[in-house]
Design a protein around this motif. Structure first.
Motif, short mmCIF file in Angstrom:
data_model
loop_
_atom_site.label_atom_id
_atom_site.label_comp_id
_atom_site.label_asym_id
_atom_site.label_seq_id
_atom_site.Cartn_x
_atom_site.Cartn_y
_atom_site.Cartn_z
N GLU A 82 0.82 -1.16 0.19
CA GLU A 82 0.11 -0.22 0.10
C GLU A 82 0.93 1.22 0.06
O GLU A 82 0.69 2.26 -0.55
CB GLU A 82 -0.89 0.12 1.19
CG GLU A 82 -2.00 0.84 1.05
CD GLU A 82 -3.22 0.40 0.10
OE1 GLU A 82 -2.95 0.17 -0.90
OE2 GLU A 82 -4.20 0.16 0.96
N LYS A 110 -3.28 -1.01 -9.82
CA LYS A 110 -3.73 -0.48 -8.54
C LYS A 110 -3.11 0.91 -8.63
O LYS A 110 -3.79 1.97 -8.14
CB LYS A 110 -2.95 -1.25 -7.65
CG LYS A 110 -3.51 -2.57 -7.02
CD LYS A 110 -2.77 -3.22 -5.87
CE LYS A 110 -3.50 -4.60 -5.64
NZ LYS A 110 -2.72 -5.28 -4.62
N TYR A 116 -9.56 3.74 -6.79
CA TYR A 116 -8.81 2.94 -5.79
C TYR A 116 -9.67 2.50 -4.58
O TYR A 116 -10.49 3.33 -4.07
CB TYR A 116 -7.47 3.31 -5.46
CG TYR A 116 -6.70 2.54 -4.94
CD1 TYR A 116 -6.39 1.28 -5.40
CD2 TYR A 116 -6.07 2.74 -3.69
CE1 TYR A 116 -5.48 0.17 -4.88
CE2 TYR A 116 -5.43 1.94 -2.87
CZ TYR A 116 -4.88 0.69 -3.70
OH TYR A 116 -4.11 -0.20 -2.91
N VAL A 134 2.21 1.67 -3.57
CA VAL A 134 1.12 2.26 -4.38
C VAL A 134 1.09 3.75 -4.25
O VAL A 134 0.92 4.21 -5.34
CB VAL A 134 -0.10 1.40 -4.13
CG1 VAL A 134 -1.29 2.26 -4.87
CG2 VAL A 134 -0.13 -0.03 -4.52
#
Length: 434
Positions: free
Chosen positions: A89, A147, A156, A92
């Motif tokens: 995460e 993503k 997202y 990303v």
């Protein structure tokens, strides 16, 4: 299992005039910076034609993208103190911040208006297409590129991540306000970013700010307001944008008429035909555009020749303020007069409008609805910013619009044959300013 990117053996550091240093610790980010698609951003100015108004505004999308990444890196560090994020995460977030502008074309928004392109769609295409960027992202897993693209497209699943890069107070705005202020030499865009990062707190849907930091948020909002009207919407910059757009329109019109260019604009063919590929798009940068503008000064078409000389030599159009409702009353006569004295109104009489909404509260269901900025009270309650700040309430939901009419006053002044028509044109134009 294929090896994924990890942490660099030694941290890489970029010296930066705005943030002092930009720190890169992840192999993924370092590899993305080295791709040819990201390096292309060195050849696209952040502020388009603004360098013709503020001579220092020569900074690029490359500078800005690194800056957004650095602010996001610091935001993530702050958020990780309050909540647990897995490593993917985090990456990303960082990759989306770095790549958020990778789809911009030369002269960005002016270019988009003429050819009806969308830099966000091209950004998505670069991230998901047959590119070096995609190949680097794919090392982190087959779904990783999607993503990153979803964050930029605001689809997202983690709304907090989206808000960090696209909201009314985000890493993108925090960088460009400070960076653009620095390079244009103005004082308007400065605000206390250190304070904002210290009072930022994560929630499930967005980052909020401690109530004690309200004045830093106010400062940010007002800085944005001033930058838009003093820099981004500067009338001289808009004059340059008008001429730029007219050049591109003229070249496209000539192409469609079968005009034989001395220097064939092969880089534009797919644009003119509306069949541009990703490969064609990535070959375009501002050095390519300026090459053609330089060459088109020698074209036989007098309109293209004149417009290109104006842009390259900074002989811009003059302007008058105009009221659209009043302007429509004189528009037919102006067109008739311009055409009579030999000035094609399609290229030499242009209305340009700019508008900005500096801050808005939540308006559910409306087009481009905005998520408001929320303040975190000591008791844990959230309060929308304009309900707590008199300063922000004064400008909330108020869209300011400015209209200007651009024209080549020098050609009118030099007009000898149609003296009466010239005087009538000038009288009509000056009447617009009251």
């Amino acid at each position: 299992m294929a090896k994924r990117f990890g942490v660099l053996e030694e941290e890489k550091v970029f010296k930066d005039p705005v943030h002092r240093y930009i720190h890169v610790r992840d192999e993924l980010i370092w590899e993305l910076i080295g791709t040819k698609e990201f390096q292309r951003l060195r050849r696209i100015r952040q502020l388009g034609t603004t360098y013709l108004t503020f001579h220092g505004a020569e900074h690029t999308r490359f500078n800005h993208s690194l800056g957004v990444y650095e602010i996001m890196r610091r935001m993530v560090e702050t958020i990780e103190q309050d909540m647990a994020w897995d490593s993917e995460e985090r990456l990303v977030c960082l990759a989306a911040a770095l790549l958020h502008d990778i789809g911009h074309g030369p002269f960005s928004h002016s270019f988009e208006k003429v050819f009806h392109t969308d830099h966000e769609e091209w950004t998505k295409g670069i991230i998901l297409g047959d590119t070096e960027v995609h190949n680097v992202l794919k090392v982190m897993g087959e779904e990783f590129p999607k993503k990153v693209a979803d964050v930029i497209a605001k689809t997202y699943h983690n709304k907090l991540v989206v808000s960090l890069i696209s909201s009314q107070i985000d890493a993108d705005r925090m960088d460009y306000l400070q960076r653009d202020a620095f390079y244009t030499g103005v004082s308007y865009g400065h605000f206390d970013m250190e304070r904002l990062l210290r009072v930022m707190r994560p929630t499930e849907d967005q980052a909020v700010f401690k109530h004690s930091g309200m004045h830093a948020v106010e400062d940010y909002i007002m800085s944005r307001y001033q930058m838009y009207w003093q820099v981004y919407f500067h009338p001289v910059t808009r004059s340059a944008e008008v001429i730029l757009s007219r050049i591109l329109h003229r070249a496209k019109d000539l192409y469609e008429q079968g005009y034989e260019f001395k220097d064939k604009p092969k880089h534009f063919y797919s644009l003119f035909s509306g069949k541009i590929t990703l490969g064609d798009y990535l070959k375009l940068d501002e050095s390519v555009i300026l090459y053609y503008f330089q060459e088109w000064q020698e074209e036989e078409d007098p309109i293209l020749q004149d417009l290109c000389r104006r842009f390259m030599d900074r002989k811009l159009f003059k302007y008058v303020e105009c009221d659209p409702s009043e302007q429509m009353k004189i528009w037919p006569e102006l067109i008739q007069l311009f055409n009579k004295i030999g000035l094609d109104h399609n290229y030499y009489l242009v209305i340009d409008s700019s508008s900005d909404l500096p801050y808005d509260f939540y308006r559910p269901g409306e087009e481009e609805e905005r998520v408001p900025i929320n303040l975190l009270k000591p008791n844990g309650d959230l309060r929308e910013l304009s309900r707590e700040s008199d300063v922000v309430e004064a400008i909330s939901g108020k869209k300011r619009t400015d209209h200007k009419l651009y024209f080549p006053k020098d050609l009118l002044d030099n007009q000898q044959t149609f003296a009466e028509e010239k005087q009538r044109i000038l009288k009509l134009l000056m009447a617009q300013e009251g």
